[in-house]
Motif scaffolding. Structure first.
Motif, PDB file in Angstrom:
ATOM      1  N   GLY A  57      96.818  40.041 127.623  1.00  0.00           N
ATOM      2  CA  GLY A  57      98.005  40.439 126.874  1.00  0.00           C
ATOM      3  C   GLY A  57      97.844  41.819 126.285  1.00  0.00           C
ATOM      4  O   GLY A  57      97.029  42.630 126.740  1.00  0.00           O
ATOM      5  N   GLY A  58      98.624  42.099 125.247  1.00  0.00           N
ATOM      6  CA  GLY A  58      98.567  43.411 124.626  1.00  0.00           C
ATOM      7  C   GLY A  58      99.425  44.442 125.331  1.00  0.00           C
ATOM      8  O   GLY A  58      99.359  45.638 125.012  1.00  0.00           O
ATOM      9  N   HIS A  59     100.216  44.014 126.290  1.00  0.00           N
ATOM     10  CA  HIS A  59     101.114  44.931 126.975  1.00  0.00           C
ATOM     11  C   HIS A  59     102.233  45.344 126.027  1.00  0.00           C
ATOM     12  O   HIS A  59     102.547  44.636 125.064  1.00  0.00           O
ATOM     13  CB  HIS A  59     101.683  44.269 128.231  1.00  0.00           C
ATOM     14  N   LYS A  60     102.854  46.479 126.307  1.00  0.00           N
ATOM     15  CA  LYS A  60     103.873  47.012 125.408  1.00  0.00           C
ATOM     16  C   LYS A  60     105.205  47.184 126.133  1.00  0.00           C
ATOM     17  O   LYS A  60     105.236  47.482 127.325  1.00  0.00           O
ATOM     18  CB  LYS A  60     103.427  48.356 124.823  1.00  0.00           C
ATOM     19  N   SER A  95      95.517  39.514 131.913  1.00  0.00           N
ATOM     20  CA  SER A  95      95.693  38.170 131.346  1.00  0.00           C
ATOM     21  C   SER A  95      95.467  38.127 129.841  1.00  0.00           C
ATOM     22  O   SER A  95      95.833  37.158 129.182  1.00  0.00           O
ATOM     23  CB  SER A  95      94.738  37.187 132.034  1.00  0.00           C
TER      24      SER A  95
END
Length: 283
Positions: free
Chosen positions: A271-274, A269
């Motif tokens: 974020g910070g996904h690529k 939750s």
């Protein structure tokens, strides 16, 4: 038994399942073409989605097959020029000799490396020497293979300090669609991998690594599934709960699209996904 791989290629099948088909945090374009005279061109450009930094490179390669010669020139946006001239199977069958040089015009820095390798049935040997007047570093490796078993050694000797700067061992086994690889680097880093080609459509891989004196063990599993002749999907997960997925599709002959994503399972939750996007064009 066929010629064993070089030391750097030991365990390559397992690494490929983990690494190919992904491009997290990057937008990349690669173009390959070949002129009528036989010169091969490879141009790449990429942009980091986190920093916005763009980079690129250009490589040309020309082969004179009758003499076993290959000329390779490279340039990148860091303004580094590289030239390699190699000769294979001319001085002796299985022997390859190459001279690799780099030059940075902005600083005037020059470097070079003399590379030699020799491969025959049951054995693959190599030695590289840095061309450095202050004291070259000598890199060497040897891999022996017999009835599916592979044993390798890799070293680096710093002549300026008169000591080993690298001391690695590897042991593996290859039988058909199954491969096992283990290694010890400098007596402190331990690793292992297993590769299994389940069938013509499914490949799986497991890796494991740990450091002496530390309780931190790293491991991961990965798989590749070939949906059809044009499409494949890949997935992997490690003990840090990082989940990677990738999708590759040949839009048409010579045009390949790759989409990939990296999800942080521990902080989903936050974020910070690529994500990543890649195009490969070949003409």
């Amino acid at each position: 038994m066929a010629v064993p791989p070089s030391y750097s290629d030991l365990g390559k099948s397992a690494r490929d399942v983990f690494n190919k088909g992904y491009g997290f945090g990057m937008v990349k374009l690669e173009l390959k073409t070949k002129s009528s005279s036989g010169v091969e061109f490879t141009a790449t450009g990429s942009s980091n989605t986190d920093t916005g930094k763009a980079s690129g490179s250009l490589e040309t390669k020309y082969k004179i097959k009758d003499y076993g010669l290959t000329f390779t020139q490279k340039w990148n946006t860091d303004n580094t020029l590289g030239t390699e001239v190699s000769m294979e199977d001319q001085l002796a069958e299985g022997l390859k000799v190459a001279l690799d040089t780099t030059f940075v015009p902005n600083t005037g820095k020059k470097s070079g490396k003399l590379k030699t390798s020799y491969k025959r049935e049951y054995v693959n040997l190599g030695c590289n020497i840095d061309i450095d007047v202050s004291g070259p570093t000598i890199y060497g490796w040897a891999v022996l293979g017999y009835e599916g078993w592979l044993a390798g050694y890799q070293m680096a000797f710093d002549t300026a300090k008169s000591k080993l700067s690298q001391n690695n061992f590897a042991l593996g086994y290859k039988a058909g669609d199954f491969q096992l690889h283990t290694n010890v680097n400098d007596g402190t880093e331990f690793g292992g991998s297993i590769y299994q080609k389940v069938n013509n459509k499914v490949e799986t891989s497991v890796n494991l690594a740990w450091t002496a004196g530390s309780n931190n063990t790293r491991f991961g599993i990965a798989a590749k599934y070939q949906l059809d002749e044009k499409t494949s999907v890949v997935a992997k997960v490690n003990n840090a709960s990082l989940i990677g997925i990738g999708y590759t599709h040949a839009l048409r002959p010579g045009v390949k699209l790759t989409l990939s994503g990296l999800i942080d399972g521990k902080n989903f939750s936050a974020g910070g996904h690529k994500v990543g996007l890649g195009f490969e064009l070949e003409a």
